[in-house]
Design a protein around this motif. Structure first.
Motif, PDB file in Angstrom:
ATOM      1  N   GLU A  47       0.853  -1.158   0.060  1.00  0.00           N
ATOM      2  CA  GLU A  47       0.041   0.095   0.098  1.00  0.00           C
ATOM      3  C   GLU A  47       0.941   1.253   0.079  1.00  0.00           C
ATOM      4  N   ASP A  48       1.848   1.277   0.862  1.00  0.00           N
ATOM      5  CA  ASP A  48       2.950   2.299   0.829  1.00  0.00           C
ATOM      6  C   ASP A  48       3.516   2.776  -0.294  1.00  0.00           C
ATOM      7  N   TYR A  49       3.716   1.625  -1.025  1.00  0.00           N
ATOM      8  CA  TYR A  49       4.735   1.748  -2.217  1.00  0.00           C
ATOM      9  C   TYR A  49       3.766   2.183  -3.726  1.00  0.00           C
ATOM     10  N   SER A  50       2.524   1.636  -3.357  1.00  0.00           N
ATOM     11  CA  SER A  50       1.561   2.114  -4.423  1.00  0.00           C
ATOM     12  C   SER A  50       1.169   3.650  -4.233  1.00  0.00           C
ATOM     13  N   GLN A  51       1.061   4.170  -2.940  1.00  0.00           N
ATOM     14  CA  GLN A  51       0.803   5.669  -2.789  1.00  0.00           C
ATOM     15  C   GLN A  51       2.167   6.286  -3.173  1.00  0.00           C
ATOM     16  N   ARG A  52       3.329   6.102  -2.940  1.00  0.00           N
ATOM     17  CA  ARG A  52       4.661   6.738  -3.330  1.00  0.00           C
ATOM     18  C   ARG A  52       4.768   6.815  -4.597  1.00  0.00           C
ATOM     19  N   GLN A 108       2.163   7.300  -6.617  1.00  0.00           N
ATOM     20  CA  GLN A 108       1.224   8.459  -7.328  1.00  0.00           C
ATOM     21  C   GLN A 108       1.652   9.697  -6.775  1.00  0.00           C
ATOM     22  N   ILE A 109       2.845   9.854  -5.734  1.00  0.00           N
ATOM     23  CA  ILE A 109       3.228  11.164  -5.524  1.00  0.00           C
ATOM     24  C   ILE A 109       4.350  11.613  -6.528  1.00  0.00           C
TER      25      ILE A 109
END
Length: 61
Positions: free
Chosen positions: A50-55, A57-58
């Motif tokens: 989840e953290d990787y997916s969010q990063r 997108q940043i």
């Protein structure tokens, strides 16, 4: 020169453990986890994904 190798992950149930085998090229690594450790690992893996997916997108300019 970039070396091309295949990665594969197997997860199996043994008598009282979860066996995770990671194959990378000609090498392999085996980790045997009890149920509590396997659940903790699964939770951490989900959080990391989840953290990787969010990063991803940043956007940093």
């Amino acid at each position: 020169m970039v070396r091309d190798f295949e990665r594969k992950i197997d997860v199996e149930i043994e008598r009282s453990r979860i066996r995770v085998t990671i194959f990378h090229g000609e090498d392999e690594e085996v980790v045997k986890l009890n149920l509590e450790e396997a659940e903790e690992f699964a939770d951490k893996l989900v959080q990391a994904i989840e953290d990787y997916s969010q990063r991803k997108q940043i956007r940093i300019d």
